[in-house]
Motif scaffolding. Sequence first.
Motif, PDB file in Angstrom:
ATOM      1  N   ARG A  59       1.164  -1.380 -10.753  1.00 33.16           N
ATOM      2  CA  ARG A  59       0.034  -1.495  -9.715  1.00 33.16           C
ATOM      3  C   ARG A  59      -1.002  -2.056 -10.876  1.00 33.16           C
ATOM      4  O   ARG A  59      -1.661  -2.404 -10.847  1.00 33.16           O
ATOM      5  CB  ARG A  59      -0.116   0.321  -9.175  1.00 33.16           C
ATOM      6  N   ASP A  84       0.956  -1.466  -0.047  1.00 35.42           N
ATOM      7  CA  ASP A  84      -0.044   0.329  -0.089  1.00 35.42           C
ATOM      8  C   ASP A  84       1.045   1.282  -0.139  1.00 35.42           C
ATOM      9  O   ASP A  84       0.199   2.414  -0.060  1.00 35.42           O
ATOM     10  CB  ASP A  84      -0.777  -0.227   1.060  1.00 35.42           C
ATOM     11  N   ARG A 123      -4.177  -2.174  -9.547  1.00 34.72           N
ATOM     12  CA  ARG A 123      -5.182  -2.105  -8.297  1.00 34.72           C
ATOM     13  C   ARG A 123      -4.690  -0.187  -8.420  1.00 34.72           C
ATOM     14  O   ARG A 123      -4.386   0.078  -8.996  1.00 34.72           O
ATOM     15  CB  ARG A 123      -2.872  -2.199  -7.136  1.00 34.72           C
ATOM     16  N   THR A 124      -6.122   0.434  -7.939  1.00 34.63           N
ATOM     17  CA  THR A 124      -6.792   1.517  -8.377  1.00 34.63           C
ATOM     18  C   THR A 124      -6.172   2.653  -7.016  1.00 34.63           C
ATOM     19  O   THR A 124      -6.787   4.084  -7.041  1.00 34.63           O
ATOM     20  CB  THR A 124      -7.401   1.545  -8.535  1.00 34.63           C
ATOM     21  N   GLY A 125      -6.140   1.688  -5.880  1.00 36.10           N
ATOM     22  CA  GLY A 125      -6.291   2.283  -4.022  1.00 36.10           C
ATOM     23  C   GLY A 125      -5.264   3.370  -4.146  1.00 36.10           C
ATOM     24  O   GLY A 125      -3.614   3.421  -4.961  1.00 36.10           O
ATOM     25  N   PRO A 126      -4.672   4.057  -3.398  1.00 38.25           N
ATOM     26  CA  PRO A 126      -3.986   5.030  -3.298  1.00 38.25           C
ATOM     27  C   PRO A 126      -2.498   4.474  -2.790  1.00 38.25           C
ATOM     28  O   PRO A 126      -2.802   2.578  -2.120  1.00 38.25           O
ATOM     29  CB  PRO A 126      -4.332   5.752  -2.286  1.00 38.25           C
ATOM     30  N   HIS A 127      -1.598   4.665  -3.006  1.00 39.56           N
ATOM     31  CA  HIS A 127       0.025   4.642  -2.714  1.00 39.56           C
ATOM     32  C   HIS A 127       1.191   5.562  -2.282  1.00 39.56           C
ATOM     33  O   HIS A 127       1.112   6.401  -3.233  1.00 39.56           O
ATOM     34  CB  HIS A 127       0.633   3.703  -4.208  1.00 39.56           C
TER      35      HIS A 127
END
Length: 284
Positions: A197, A173, A202-206
């Motif tokens: 990503r 993350d 994966r599209t959420g915050p990193h």
Amino acid sequence: MTILGATCLPQVPPEQLREVARVAQDTGLAELWLWEDCFWGGGMSVASALLAWTDRLHVGVGVFPVPLRNVALAAMETAAVQRMFPGRFTVGVGHGVQDWMGQVGARAASPVTLLSEYLAALRALLRGEPVTTAGRYVTLDDVTLGLPPLAPVPVFSAAAGPRTLEVSGRHADGTILDSGTTPDRTRAALETIDRARAEAGRTGPHQIVVYLEAVTGPDAAARLAALDRGASASVAGDAHAVADAVRFWAGLGADRVILHPAPDDKDPVAFIRFTAEQVQPLLS
């Protein structure tokens, strides 16, 4: 807005940590970070104590070396700390310094494979899922946490080389870049992470964490020059110089910039005061 934090080095004796925690909270430091080096204090016990001695301070560990910790134990401890101190703990993992891992008989032939398997299993366990996996290094047979976290737990990964950055992008993350990074390496790292990503859907915050070595006090420039850091994430000077460096790394994409002292800086309390009372206000 980029978060500013300070590091408490592993070499700080445990009996000094209560004062470190008190000063970090009293000065309004946003985050206090530490890491688990062999063979100093254990990262989870130190983080737990710092959190217990405070009621507002956010503590990050960046990082735990995964060969030292069975993934189920890491999940159990992380879940417990998160439940005791909700929203105040960030956990990061990495494949460890290979010479140290060799000293304890835990050196992996493929550290990147280990980290990949570990991250996938750890995040699934912390989501409260039953996990069965038989990888090259991580083996779990229908393991579920009895007391999983009550809220999502972000898991960060240390990364430097392209393959490890890809693993972090796919599974973590957030990514922790140590003070050896340079502007060019940081830009390349962000591209690699974003590509991994996207490939993983994966599209959420990193979050991107950058450790910035800050040399302060008398003869700061000469002391930094003697360290021969080149173009790495380091700065020498007063609070204004350090704040300018924080802004620079934030402009490159750092969501958190964590200052850590020079090797010859022996006063962790003074360094925390400098970060919180002199640098932090310049970034408001």
